[in-house]
Design a protein around this motif. Structure first.
Motif, PDB file in Angstrom:
ATOM      1  N   THR A 269      42.176  35.534  46.495  1.00  0.00           N
ATOM      2  CA  THR A 269      41.522  36.372  45.567  1.00  0.00           C
ATOM      3  C   THR A 269      40.994  35.907  44.334  1.00  0.00           C
ATOM      4  N   LYS A 270      41.951  34.832  43.703  1.00  0.00           N
ATOM      5  CA  LYS A 270      41.524  34.061  42.692  1.00  0.00           C
ATOM      6  C   LYS A 270      40.385  33.264  42.764  1.00  0.00           C
ATOM      7  N   GLN A 271      40.421  32.368  44.012  1.00  0.00           N
ATOM      8  CA  GLN A 271      39.290  31.674  44.384  1.00  0.00           C
ATOM      9  C   GLN A 271      37.812  32.578  44.567  1.00  0.00           C
ATOM     10  N   ILE A 272      38.020  33.750  45.107  1.00  0.00           N
ATOM     11  CA  ILE A 272      36.916  34.572  45.285  1.00  0.00           C
ATOM     12  C   ILE A 272      36.456  35.010  43.804  1.00  0.00           C
ATOM     13  N   ASP A 273      37.181  35.348  43.170  1.00  0.00           N
ATOM     14  CA  ASP A 273      37.114  36.056  41.628  1.00  0.00           C
ATOM     15  C   ASP A 273      36.123  34.834  41.035  1.00  0.00           C
ATOM     16  N   HIS A 274      36.647  33.855  41.204  1.00  0.00           N
ATOM     17  CA  HIS A 274      36.133  32.438  40.353  1.00  0.00           C
ATOM     18  C   HIS A 274      34.831  32.252  40.993  1.00  0.00           C
ATOM     19  N   ASP A 275      34.433  32.467  42.195  1.00  0.00           N
ATOM     20  CA  ASP A 275      33.196  32.230  42.943  1.00  0.00           C
ATOM     21  C   ASP A 275      32.126  33.222  42.779  1.00  0.00           C
ATOM     22  N   LEU A 276      32.542  34.440  42.281  1.00  0.00           N
ATOM     23  CA  LEU A 276      31.650  35.574  42.384  1.00  0.00           C
ATOM     24  C   LEU A 276      30.309  35.404  41.592  1.00  0.00           C
ATOM     25  N   PRO A 277      30.525  34.953  40.216  1.00  0.00           N
ATOM     26  CA  PRO A 277      29.424  34.694  39.506  1.00  0.00           C
ATOM     27  C   PRO A 277      28.640  33.350  39.831  1.00  0.00           C
ATOM     28  N   ARG A 278      29.370  32.675  40.602  1.00  0.00           N
ATOM     29  CA  ARG A 278      28.782  31.460  41.044  1.00  0.00           C
ATOM     30  C   ARG A 278      27.917  31.634  42.265  1.00  0.00           C
ATOM     31  N   THR A 279      27.655  32.662  42.851  1.00  0.00           N
ATOM     32  CA  THR A 279      27.125  32.664  44.240  1.00  0.00           C
ATOM     33  C   THR A 279      25.803  33.351  43.793  1.00  0.00           C
TER      34      THR A 279
ATOM     35  N   ARG B  55      32.921  40.976  46.370  1.00  0.00           N
ATOM     36  CA  ARG B  55      34.244  40.835  46.269  1.00  0.00           C
ATOM     37  C   ARG B  55      35.028  41.763  47.428  1.00  0.00           C
ATOM     38  N   ARG B  56      34.709  43.113  47.617  1.00  0.00           N
ATOM     39  CA  ARG B  56      35.432  43.595  48.519  1.00  0.00           C
ATOM     40  C   ARG B  56      35.307  43.166  49.721  1.00  0.00           C
ATOM     41  N   VAL B  57      34.104  42.713  50.258  1.00  0.00           N
ATOM     42  CA  VAL B  57      33.776  42.086  51.555  1.00  0.00           C
ATOM     43  C   VAL B  57      34.729  40.678  51.634  1.00  0.00           C
ATOM     44  N   LEU B  58      34.838  39.992  50.933  1.00  0.00           N
ATOM     45  CA  LEU B  58      35.211  38.631  50.963  1.00  0.00           C
ATOM     46  C   LEU B  58      36.765  38.889  50.717  1.00  0.00           C
ATOM     47  N   VAL B  59      37.383  39.670  49.810  1.00  0.00           N
ATOM     48  CA  VAL B  59      38.865  39.884  49.840  1.00  0.00           C
ATOM     49  C   VAL B  59      39.229  40.681  50.957  1.00  0.00           C
ATOM     50  N   GLY B  60      38.765  41.613  51.447  1.00  0.00           N
ATOM     51  CA  GLY B  60      38.897  42.489  52.675  1.00  0.00           C
ATOM     52  C   GLY B  60      39.119  41.540  53.931  1.00  0.00           C
TER      53      GLY B  60
END
Lengths: 201, 393
Positions: B150-160, B177-182
């Motif tokens: 989840t930390k890595q996902i949060d990091h990448d959200l604005p970088r997608t 975020r929901r799709v990736l974290v899920g």
């Protein structure tokens, strides 16, 4: 080659470091003079080239900007194989990223080109208030391991060009003679003629 | 194939011919939005091509509507000849299957994509095996949990796809975020792998609902693509690279020989293609046209497309002298492939026939070597850590 020079060289350079340390931002700053608050995450690796003039020589860097996520680690040898230089990047606001940087240094020491010029870049130096890694600690580590060290900021451009310049300056001395892997002397004149020519120019 | 001598001969011509292409193309650069809201930079020709593509998409839509009208709304689901249907139905199923394959290679109209992808990829079937509330339950269950993924996902959200009018908004970030974290909780072996952010983002743009995008991601990773493409050390991706390398040797021998002489490793460009399924390399409609076929015909399609990119640029590639030149030719090509048919025609009509069975055999052949290599690397690294540590103390 279009230009004839006695000191033109191509140097493969690789950037390694934890995800989000700012590898791509350093390259973007160096190659295009730009900074983006949110830089697309790199997948695999991205390639850039940039030429620098240092003293009498021209160095054409072929830059491999690699993906930072740990599982991409297994792809890294392809990028550092034969590299003449490496910049190992960490984020001064993240102790984890400094640990990762040390791992990269170890890996390169064991598996990289033995003459590789290595730089340790503590990036995001503009975020002083969030600092977790002191410059002293990083400098001491770099000295112990034969790297040169700079703190950089891709955002403010501080020291970014300097890292690449310093690498360029160190390259020819690091690999003066026969065909070092990854660094190809271009249009090198016949043996013997080389010295005379460079004196006169 | 190309010795150093012939490379020197070519060196005089290369800058010259490259310049002429560049001056023709790069006269005026314009920014425009493509069909899926991405801002692209290109020249006037590119903008014109994109307009032609819009028109072709409309025509393709008419063809699909006409078929729905004559064969019934879900005609494309009746294509499985082997199922236990009555024999009288079999022939029409076969006809449907042939029609469908051709039609899909010509492109699914964007409005029909969510429905057709969902059915044909197997996502609908996958979803039907669990309770209706699965996705919602999953999202509620994982809310507030913090893991490395989840930390890595949060990091990448604005970088997608930064700057996209929907993806780069709080709403877009939250959805992605929901799709990736899920998914990272559904399959903890995969967790989160960089690259999936781009894939999931594009799925969100295409599919009508976030939940459907989630199921598309699931079917992609669990059924369509090769195993372990994204997990642990990306071993599946390593295998695909080796298979691709061999295919290039077989299908494009002169390009292969030239690139080998330059010490160009195909995975330098193809890693991103296989992990992002071209979403980071090709214009959006072209990527989605590849995905149309991917979801119907399977992962072998990625090889067709990758080979096509090289084949399309054979002449230019044979002129290259450095690894960097090769990469520039390839990137310049992929970024400007605004007309999907230019790519797909080569991919399916010119690189030659490949079956999924053959590709599977090739993968099996490569697997042991990949595993051995990854293993050896790990062992060397572990031993080197010890050495370095003991050296320091």
């Amino acid at each position: 080659m279009a230009t004839i020079g006695h000191n033109n060289l191509n140097a493969k350079l690789v950037l390694l470091g934890d995800m989000g340390a700012g590898k791509s931002s350093l390259v973007l700053r160096f190659v295009k003079g730009q900074f983006l608050e949110f830089q697309e995450s790199t997948i695999g690796a991205a390639f850039f080239s940039q030429t620098l003039a240092v003293n009498d020589a021209t160095v054409k860097f072929e830059i491999w900007d690699t993906a930072g996520q740990e599982r991409y680690h297994s792809l890294a040898p392809m990028y550092y194989r034969g590299a003449a230089a490496a910049i190992i990047v960490y984020d001064i606001t993240s102790a984890d990223s400094f640990t990762r940087a040390k791992k990269w240094v170890q890996e390169l020491q064991k598996q990289g080109n033995p003459n590789m010029v290595m730089a340790l870049a503590g990036n995001k130096a503009d975020l002083e208030e969030k600092r977790k890694v002191t410059a002293e600690e990083a400098r001491a580590y770099a000295e112990e391991n034969g790297l040169f060290f700079m703190e950089t900021s891709a955002k403010t451009a501080a020291n970014v060009n300097d890292v690449f310049h310093e690498i360029a300056k160190r390259l020819p001395r690091a690999q003066p003679n026969q065909n070092p892997a990854g660094m190809v002397l271009v249009d090198r004149p016949a043996e013997g003629g080389a010295r005379a020519a460079s004196c006169c120019s | 194939m190309f010795g150093t001598q012939s490379q020197k001969d070519l060196s005089l011509e290369t800058p010259f011919s490259r310049q002429s292409i560049h001056t023709r193309r790069a006269k005026i650069t314009v920014k425009f939005q493509d069909l899926y809201g991405f801002t692209v930079e290109g020249n006037v020709d590119d903008a014109n091509i994109l307009n032609e593509v819009r028109e072709k998409v409309r025509q393709q839509g008419k063809a699909w509507w006409a078929l729905e009208a004559s064969k019934g709304a879900n005609w494309y689901l009746q294509t499985h000849v082997s199922s236990a249907l009555k024999s009288s139905l079999k022939f029409s199923n076969l006809v449907n299957a042939i029609t469908l394959k051709k039609l899909i290679r010509k492109g699914i109209p964007p409005v029909l994509r969510p429905k057709v992808w969902f059915s044909l990829s197997g996502a609908a079937k996958k979803k039907s095996t669990v309770p209706d509330s699965y996705y919602n339950d999953l999202i509620i269950a994982v809310e507030g949990k913090v893991t490395p993924a989840t930390k890595q996902i949060d990091h990448d959200l604005p970088r997608t796809f930064p700057g996209h009018p929907w993806l780069d908004t709080p709403e877009g970030h939250a959805s992605l975020r929901r799709v990736l974290v899920g998914y990272s909780f559904r399959d903890s072996d995969v967790g989160y792998c960089q690259g999936l952010n781009y894939v999931a983002a594009l799925l969100l743009l295409v599919m009508k609902t976030e939940e459907d995008a989630f199921w598309m991601l699931a079917v992609l990773l669990e059924n369509v693509l090769v195993n372990d493409c994204y997990s642990n050390n990306l071993s599946g991706c390593h295998v695909e690279q080796r298979v691709f390398n061999d295919l290039l040797k077989k299908k494009c021998p002169s390009i292969y020989a030239h690139l080998e002489a330059l010490e160009f490793d195909v995975s330098l460009v193809a890693t991103e293609w296989f992990l992002c399924l071209f979403s980071k390399s090709l214009p959006s409609e072209t990527t989605l046209r590849v995905w149309d076929v991917l979801f119907y015909e399977g992962a072998k399609v990625l090889f067709n497309v990758a080979l096509a990119i090289f084949k399309m640029k054979e002449e230019e590639l044979l002129m290259t002298q450095y690894v960097g030149d090769v990469i520039n030719v390839i990137q310049n090509t992929t970024h400007h492939l605004f007309d999907p048919d230019d790519l797909l025609t080569v991919a399916f009509d010119k690189v030659g026939f490949m079956t999924s069975t053959n590709i599977s055999k090739e993968r099996k052949k490569q697997e042991p070597a990949v595993m051995a290599e990854l293993d050896q690397r790990l062992r060397r690294l572990n031993s080197s850590n010890l050495d370095v540590n003991s050296g320091l103390t």
